[in-house]
Motif scaffolding. Structure first.
Motif, PDB file in Angstrom:
ATOM      1  N   UNK A 271       0.812  -1.227  -0.099  1.00 58.41           N
ATOM      2  CA  UNK A 271      -0.057   0.222   0.043  1.00 58.41           C
ATOM      3  C   UNK A 271       0.812   1.240   0.039  1.00 58.41           C
ATOM      4  N   UNK A 272       1.846   1.287   1.029  1.00 58.24           N
ATOM      5  CA  UNK A 272       2.888   2.395   0.690  1.00 58.24           C
ATOM      6  C   UNK A 272       3.487   2.399  -0.490  1.00 58.24           C
ATOM      7  N   UNK A 273       3.527   1.437  -1.504  1.00 60.64           N
ATOM      8  CA  UNK A 273       4.389   1.487  -2.568  1.00 60.64           C
ATOM      9  C   UNK A 273       3.324   2.208  -3.605  1.00 60.64           C
ATOM     10  N   UNK A 274       2.164   1.880  -3.484  1.00 61.37           N
ATOM     11  CA  UNK A 274       1.197   2.626  -4.314  1.00 61.37           C
ATOM     12  C   UNK A 274       1.055   4.240  -3.927  1.00 61.37           C
ATOM     13  N   UNK A 275       1.688   4.776  -3.156  1.00 61.60           N
ATOM     14  CA  UNK A 275       1.501   6.082  -2.787  1.00 61.60           C
ATOM     15  C   UNK A 275       2.014   7.034  -3.767  1.00 61.60           C
ATOM     16  N   UNK A 276       2.935   6.861  -4.610  1.00 60.06           N
ATOM     17  CA  UNK A 276       3.546   7.553  -5.514  1.00 60.06           C
ATOM     18  C   UNK A 276       2.845   7.396  -7.068  1.00 60.06           C
ATOM     19  N   UNK A 277       2.529   6.488  -7.335  1.00 55.79           N
ATOM     20  CA  UNK A 277       1.357   6.435  -8.467  1.00 55.79           C
ATOM     21  C   UNK A 277       0.049   6.827  -8.181  1.00 55.79           C
TER      22      UNK A 277
END
Length: 455
Positions: A118-124
């Motif tokens: 989920x944290x990895x989705x923040x930039x997209x």
């Protein structure tokens, strides 16, 4: 003397003062179930009556809610009426699957929704929000309800499908509205528990739209499968790839993969879209609440470049979103049926009873909330939110079937609100007269026409 304005009370049906007739009740349930509930529903811990379709229990007491959804969840299955509405759309998707199918689906999706992912989705998410906000023109009037549907669709496409969804973005929000209008309502025959072979006229009109959505999913799966064949190591390891890899003798069937994809396209983004629209509407009508939030957003965006940290860094913004979720819960009703009859304290829950846990009613219950109809984000400010019982606030449900995407939705909402509100202010117009209507979600009838002004 406190000069603070009186709290804003957003539109909602008034509790009924008399029970409707059977014919009137069926008409209300089809048109807008939110208009059905009377004063007892907003004041009593529970109500047990014989309804049109059989025994009915309305569960408002947090202890009873916990009993049904958590402590004795094994004794409760999805309600027949709810399944008749949702299964034609979602089939064996995560929201409607039961038993072993549900367990396989939940296990297949769990890796996508870990905190690390989920944290990895923040930039997209941030990328899509920044691109979206460029469409606004200073002083223009726009339908914010349709805009939020489009924004959350684009975020979903980018994060969970890496931008690879077949179909036209331009007509997507209208197609979603058409699907929910035709297939997302209670049919009077469902309320009467009529046999399935009797045609539901309210859904016949939705078959073309449903076929369109199924076509999008089939084409999306084919695109990714082709890419996996050509370049197995180069394909993105996202929700779509993980589901396709879960297909097999010990995992999901081909049909279950398709059902879960359509669940996230059709329902996974719709709930967040509605919540964002209602939040911006309430803040427009309560500028004294909006101003400190704008200052908070400005400070965070100036000092914290990592959008994955914005949720924790913006407690006032989150509180406003939480309060909009309270007043307009995206999923206004949770429906269960007991497998075996049982007692909870002095309440008897008979076999085949329709047990309704309704966030719409519980979130406005007179015995659980102070000024329950008012928009008061301070309820969720640090120090206050901890006093709220876990089972009196249910925007994402509770128990084993709690929404798997809740953390995803909260992060998405904070990033979207930060980007939108840091650049623009949204104001109501003379035509902004939303009325909450329950379809699959709590939607603003008439949309949310609002004027966009650059800050």
């Amino acid at each position: 003397m406190d000069a603070r304005p009186a709290p804003f009370v957003p539109p909602a049906p008034r509790p009924r003062t008399r029970p409707p007739s059977a014919l009137e009740m069926m008409r209300i349930v089809y048109r807008n179930p939110l208009e059905l509930w009377g004063e007892p529903s907003y004041n009593e811990p529970w109500i047990s009556v014989n309804g049109v379709g059989g025994p009915l229990v309305i569960a408002n007491d947090p202890g009873l809610v916990r009993h049904v959804l958590v402590d004795n969840a094994k004794n409760y299955r999805m309600a027949t009426v709810r399944q008749k509405i949702l299964r034609p759309i979602l089939r064996d998707g995560l929201l409607t699957a039961e038993g072993e199918v549900w367990r396989r689906s939940r296990k297949a999706m769990a890796p996508v929704f870990t905190p690390r992912h989920i944290f990895g989705f923040a930039q997209p998410m941030l990328k899509r929000a920044l691109e979206f906000v460029e469409r606004y023109e200073d002083g223009a009037v726009t339908d914010l309800a349709a805009d939020m549907t489009m924004l959350t669709y684009e975020i979903l496409a980018e994060t969970l499908f890496s931008g690879e969804i077949a179909g036209s973005k331009e007509t997507f929000s209208q197609d979603i509205d058409r699907l929910l209008e035709t297939m997302g309502r209670v049919d009077p025959l469902d309320l009467l528990r009529a046999p399935d072979w009797l045609p539901r006229l309210t859904r016949i009109r939705g078959r073309k739209t449903m076929a369109y959505f199924r076509g999008i999913v089939s084409d999306t799966m084919a695109l990714r499968e082709d890419r996996l064949k050509r370049d197995p190591d180069g394909a993105p390891q996202d929700f779509l790839t993980l589901l396709l890899k879960a297909e097999g003798p010990d995992g999901l069937t081909r049909a279950e993969v398709e059902d879960n994809i359509i669940t996230f396209i059709g329902a996974g983004h719709e709930t967040t879209a509605r919540a964002l629209g209602w939040t911006l509407y309430c803040l427009a009508e309560a500028p004294w609440e909006r101003e400190p939030i704008e200052r908070e957003i400005d400070a965070v965006l100036a000092g914290e470049p990592d959008p994955a940290k914005w949720l924790e860094a913006m407690p006032l913004t989150r509180a406003a979103f939480d309060e909009a979720l309270r007043l307009y819960p995206p999923a206004p009703s949770i429906n269960r049926e007991p497998i075996e009859p049982e007692h909870y304290k002095d309440l008897y829950i008979p076999p085949k009873a329709a047990v309704l846990v309704m966030p719409w009613v519980i979130h406005r219950h007179r015995k659980l909330w102070d000024k329950p109809d008012a928009f008061l984000p301070e309820r969720f400010h640090p120090g206050n939110r901890e006093k709220i019982d876990r089972f009196q606030y249910l925007p994402f449900g509770a128990g084993p079937r709690v929404c798997i995407g809740a953390a995803f939705a909260m992060q998405e909402a904070m990033i979207a609100l930060a980007v939108l509100m840091s650049r623009f202010r949204f104001e109501t117009t003379a035509d902004t007269r939303p009325w909450p209507v329950q379809k699959l979600t709590t939607q603003p009838q008439g949309g949310l026409p609002m004027r966009v002004t650059r800050r």
